[in-house]
Design a protein around this motif. Structure first.
Motif, short mmCIF file in Angstrom:
data_model
loop_
_atom_site.label_atom_id
_atom_site.label_comp_id
_atom_site.label_asym_id
_atom_site.label_seq_id
_atom_site.Cartn_x
_atom_site.Cartn_y
_atom_site.Cartn_z
N PRO A 24 95.79 -55.06 86.34
CA PRO A 24 96.92 -54.39 85.51
C PRO A 24 96.40 -53.83 84.42
O PRO A 24 96.14 -54.63 83.86
N MET A 25 97.13 -52.97 84.04
CA MET A 25 96.79 -52.24 82.18
C MET A 25 98.00 -52.34 81.99
O MET A 25 98.98 -51.07 82.51
N GLN A 26 98.38 -51.80 80.58
CA GLN A 26 99.87 -51.45 80.20
C GLN A 26 99.41 -50.78 78.97
O GLN A 26 98.75 -51.79 77.55
N PHE A 27 99.91 -49.97 78.36
CA PHE A 27 99.38 -49.25 77.24
C PHE A 27 100.53 -48.69 76.78
O PHE A 27 101.37 -49.10 77.14
N ARG A 28 100.28 -48.68 74.42
CA ARG A 28 102.06 -48.43 74.46
C ARG A 28 101.91 -47.43 73.21
O ARG A 28 100.40 -47.74 72.42
N LYS A 29 102.10 -46.10 73.46
CA LYS A 29 102.15 -45.23 72.21
C LYS A 29 103.27 -44.65 72.14
O LYS A 29 104.39 -44.11 72.87
N GLY A 30 103.42 -44.47 70.15
CA GLY A 30 104.81 -43.84 69.94
C GLY A 30 105.94 -44.39 70.00
O GLY A 30 105.14 -45.72 69.79
#
Ligand SMILES: [Fe+2]
Length: 385
Positions: A24-30
């Motif tokens: 599982p991966m999570q990204f966060r942008k903006g």
């Protein structure tokens, strides 16, 4: 809307990574909030974009405009509202014909019927299990296992192959979900097995053999009816034991869970589960009154793996303006779901919801039948504009 990921072989929710291969991966942008559904940045609209009924891979998108802010929709994906109590032929032409289907797919058929007097014949469905929801009315349901007195707000779950017959004491309208699989009770996960309702509150019939005859039994198999005549009453069970029987559960015996500070997904309200579908019960409950930053209305969402059907039973329908008891809404996968602008405004001062609604979410796309199309409101999709 959204449901828990479901293992339809064992009828238990599972949280394996069916649609989430790998780590599982999570990204966060903006610009985002840190905690989903809480403290959404001023002027933005949070959308939950999710696989597998919100238990697979998910992202939250923070948009400058609501995803339901359309000015036109041309095509099949228009959200529909159906006045199903106006369906032609409800309860007419015998029991089987009088059940008027309005939505269907390979897993379930959703229909409505109206029962005004005792059914002349007994019936048996050889095609599927049935979940009946009593919208209005009262009376007796005779079954192979014995009789049950029913009332509005009851779920009556009748397994495939059980003989039954309704004797209404008051005109009865039934929402019927016919499932081509076994209906069960979903696992409650971390809430524990006694949450929502203790299975002890489910009523089962006591045997009460009936007399008289001759009687006819109408058996539905592959949609066609076979009529069997007996010189006696086919309800002649004097005793039974086992775990396959008819269940009766009233909405008042379901104790919904909520959080003071976090908007729970509708999967928290699951009542019945079957292959590729789940039935949830939305009941009166407090709203998220413990944190001014917590969302109180359902967040905008794209539950891309499920179609959503809501039957409005009673109360005021919090997230939908212009919906009355006895109506159905149908939101297909592929078009965004979300609250009406009026509901978002009303939520600011509301502390409690008194809605009672039944939701059916299906993994496979549903089709409106011709009868369903005939009671569709022309401009429901415009109600977000
Ligand atoms: Fe939805």
């Amino acid at each position: 809307m959204f449901i828990q990921s479901l293992c339809f072989l064992c009828l238990r929710p599972f949280r394996t990574l069916e649609t989430t291969p790998g780590v599982p991966m999570q990204f966060r942008k903006g610009l985002t909030s840190v905690q989903a559904h809480v403290d959404v940045p001023e002027g933005l609209f949070e959308e939950e974009y999710a696989r597998n009924g919100f238990f697979g891979r998910t992202s939250h998108l923070y948009r400058s405009q609501p995803p339901v802010g359309w000015t036109d929709i041309d095509g099949d994906l228009r959200p529909e509202a159906l006045r199903v109590l106006d369906l032609a032929g409800l309860g007419e032409g015998g029991y089987w014909k009088g059940r008027v289907a309005f939505l269907e797919n390979e897993d379930v058929v959703i229909s409505l019927t109206m029962l005004r007097e005792a059914m002349p014949a007994y019936v048996r469905n050889a095609d599927g299990d049935e979940v009946h929801f009593v919208h209005k009315g009262a009376g007796e349901l005779e079954t192979d296992f014995g009789p049950l007195n029913y009332e509005a707000g009851d779920y009556l779950v009748i397994p495939r192959g059980t003989v039954y017959r309704y004797t209404p004491s008051d005109t009865t309208s039934l929402l019927i979900v016919e499932a081509f699989s076994e209906v069960g009770i979903p696992d409650r996960g971390m809430l524990g097995r006694h949450a929502l309702f203790d299975t002890d509150v489910i009523k089962t019939p006591d045997p009460a053999p009936r007399e008289g005859g001759p009687f006819q039994l109408e058996i539905k198999r592959l949609g066609r009816i076979t009529t069997v005549t007996y010189p006696f009453n086919p309800i002649n069970t004097v005793g039974w034991k086992g775990d396959l029987t008819v269940w009766q559960l009233n909405l008042r015996d379901i104790r919904p869970v909520m959080s003071e500070r976090y908007h729970l997904p509708p999967s928290a309200h699951s009542t019945w589960i079957m292959r590729n579908a789940v039935i949830c019960s939305f009941l009166p409950r407090s709203l998220e009154n413990g944190d001014p930053g917590a969302m109180k209305v359902p967040f905008f969402h794209s539950n891309i793996d499920f179609d959503e059907v809501l039957f409005y039973h009673d109360g005021e329908f919090f997230s939908r303006a212009g919906i009355e008891p006895g109506m159905v809404t149908f939101h297909a996968q592929g078009i965004h779901h979300g609250p009406h602008p009026k509901a978002i405004e009303a939520a600011k001062t509301k502390t409690f919801t008194n809605e009672k609604a039944v939701m059916i979410d299906t993994r496979n796309p549903l089709q409106l039948t011709e009868a369903g199309r005939s009671v569709a409101m022309a401009d429901y999709w415009k109600s977000w504009m």
